[in-house]
Design an enzyme around this catalytic site. Structure first.
Site, PDB file in Angstrom:
ATOM      1  N   LYS A   1       0.821  -1.202   0.000  1.00 36.10           N
ATOM      2  CA  LYS A   1       0.000   0.000   0.000  1.00 36.10           C
ATOM      3  C   LYS A   1       0.858   1.256   0.000  1.00 36.10           C
ATOM      4  CE  LYS A   1      -4.080  -1.846   0.081  1.00 36.10           C
ATOM      5  NZ  LYS A   1      -5.153  -1.564  -0.868  1.00 36.10           N
TER       6      LYS A   1
ATOM      7  N   ASP B   1      -0.652  -0.458  -4.576  1.00 33.59           N
ATOM      8  CA  ASP B   1      -2.048  -0.021  -4.587  1.00 33.59           C
ATOM      9  C   ASP B   1      -2.170   1.240  -3.744  1.00 33.59           C
ATOM     10  OD1 ASP B   1      -4.790   0.288  -4.517  1.00 33.59           O
ATOM     11  OD2 ASP B   1      -5.202  -1.629  -3.537  1.00 33.59           O
TER      12      ASP B   1
ATOM     13  N   GLU C   1      -1.963   0.241  -8.894  1.00 30.56           N
ATOM     14  CA  GLU C   1      -3.416   0.089  -8.800  1.00 30.56           C
ATOM     15  C   GLU C   1      -4.062   1.337  -8.206  1.00 30.56           C
ATOM     16  OE1 GLU C   1      -6.591  -2.736  -6.338  1.00 30.56           O
ATOM     17  OE2 GLU C   1      -4.598  -3.515  -6.846  1.00 30.56           O
TER      18      GLU C   1
ATOM     19  N   GLU D   1      -5.903 -12.392  -5.878  1.00 34.95           N
ATOM     20  CA  GLU D   1      -5.558 -11.586  -4.718  1.00 34.95           C
ATOM     21  C   GLU D   1      -5.887 -12.357  -3.446  1.00 34.95           C
ATOM     22  OE1 GLU D   1      -6.110  -7.052  -3.060  1.00 34.95           O
ATOM     23  OE2 GLU D   1      -7.509  -7.783  -4.582  1.00 34.95           O
TER      24      GLU D   1
END
Length: 389
Positions: A175, A204, A230, A343
């Site tokens: 992240k 992401d 993402e 995922e």
């Protein structure tokens, strides 16, 4: 086989001191809505929705609007039911809780149809291309008592990333977006340092950036050999997506906040994405996933379903991933390049790990596709009761 009853289950599993952050919010609990469609003979089909906010709105849609329309209908009329429900609500509900409710019901009906015919769902869509799917670990969120304690967070981040490699993953997703760009650059570098050059890395941002900042982050991701970026910008910023896709040598992914074939048509035809990520529990269920897949592959784009929720959502996604052909075809499948990957969220989640009677586990870096009829999984009623609010 006809529908006798429909029940909704609002679930919440508090995480206590295991809470974590994305760029958008803290996660103090895991929540979801399960729908249980009961056939005349007592068999049950399961579906999941209610992942993008409070579970009460989609539950109310099911109980008050869709349920009276579906009692007595044949579970084999899945496609017709989808079109009728969407047509009935089109004027006021083309996104949001209505589509989450419809997604949950759609998956549950496919589950029952597969059970009635004695085959897994992937057989109903023409057969599986694989009986297991390469998995990537979704983790490396922002954690700790103080998520702004840079030194402590970075040290914990390295240990977490290394643990996924030790567990058998060769692809990881981290992240970004909660910290300023310059500080997040250290996160990006730290994970690469922890796992070495041979592990595939994805990132992401949960739509945290303006396009200009996303471009800065994308350059850093390129420097450290990341393969996917993402949700770099908000889902409404289609020009930002196009700008990034034309400026970066990294695959741009998105779509988890989009709904139905019509929403994905605009993303795909508009040239915004390299990787299309419908969430089956949100975008319209398995019926709509098949249509989005057809549209995306016509444009030679990769389709990787977004997965977030319980074991029901994961089972539905594995059934969907089984029917995705290699794209483009090669003699030997290559995970992420030509073969889809699944995922596998590694954050604490009792709704994923405890709710189904046979939890999913990694086998040689892959997750097996359930082969029993329908979704191929069973719900543990005691766990269901424990987390029902």
């Amino acid at each position: 086989m006809k529908i006798r009853d429909i029940r909704t289950h609002l679930l919440k599993a508090p995480l206590g001191d295991k809470r974590f952050y994305s760029s958008q919010a803290a996660f103090p609990a895991r929540t979801s809505l399960l729908v249980e469609v009961i056939a005349e003979d007592g068999r049950v089909g399961w579906g999941e929705g209610g992942q993008w906010g409070p579970t009460e709105p989609p539950a109310a849609v099911i109980e008050q609007i869709f349920k009276p329309m579906l009692i007595g209908r044949s579970v084999h009329d899945v496609t017709r039911i989808w079109e009728e429900l969407y047509g009935y609500t089109r004027d006021f509900a083309r996104r949001g809780p209505y589509l989450e409710a419809q997604s949950a019901l759609d998956v549950a009906l496919w589950d029952l149809k597969g059970q009635d015919l004695g085959v897994p769902i992937h057989s109903l869509f023409g057969g599986a291309f694989r009986d297991s799917v390469p998995a990537y670990a979704t983790g490396c969120y922002y954690r700790g008592a103080d998520v702004h304690d840079e030194a402590a967070v970075l040290e914990a981040l390295k240990k977490e990333a290394a643990s996924y490699v030790e567990a058998g993953f060769s692809i990881l997703k981290i992240k970004t977006g909660l910290w300023p760009v310059d500080k997040d650059a250290k996160r990006i570098a730290a994970v690469r340092e922890a796992v070495g050059p041979d592990i595939a890395l994805l990132s992401d941002a949960n739509h945290a950036y303006r396009a200009s900042d996303a471009l800065r982050v994308g350059r850093i991701l390129e420097e450290y050999g990341y393969l996917m970026f993402e949700e770099p910008v908000p889902p409404e910023d289609l020009d930002g997506y196009r700008r990034l896709r034309s400026s970066l040598n990294i695959a741009i992914a998105g779509g988890e906040c989009e709904y139905t074939r019509w929403g994905f048509r605009d993303l795909i035809v508009g040239g915004t994405l390299d990787i299309v990520q419908p969430d089956i529990s949100v975008a319209g269920g398995l019926s709509e996933f098949a249509k989005i897949l057809a549209l995306a592959t016509a444009y030679n784009l990769m389709v990787l379903p977004h997965v977030w929720g319980s074991g029901i959502a994961l089972a539905a996604s594995l059934q969907a991933l089984a029917i995705i052909p290699e794209s483009p075809y090669r003699a030997f499948p290559l995970p992420f390049e030509t073969e889809p990957i699944v995922e596998f969220d590694r954050n604490p989640n009792p709704l994923r790990d405890d709710l189904i009677t046979t939890p999913f586990s990694l086998v040689d870096g892959r997750l097996p596709v359930p082969q029993k009829p329908g979704l191929g999984v069973e719900v543990n009623r005691e766990v269901l009761k424990k987390y029902t609010t």
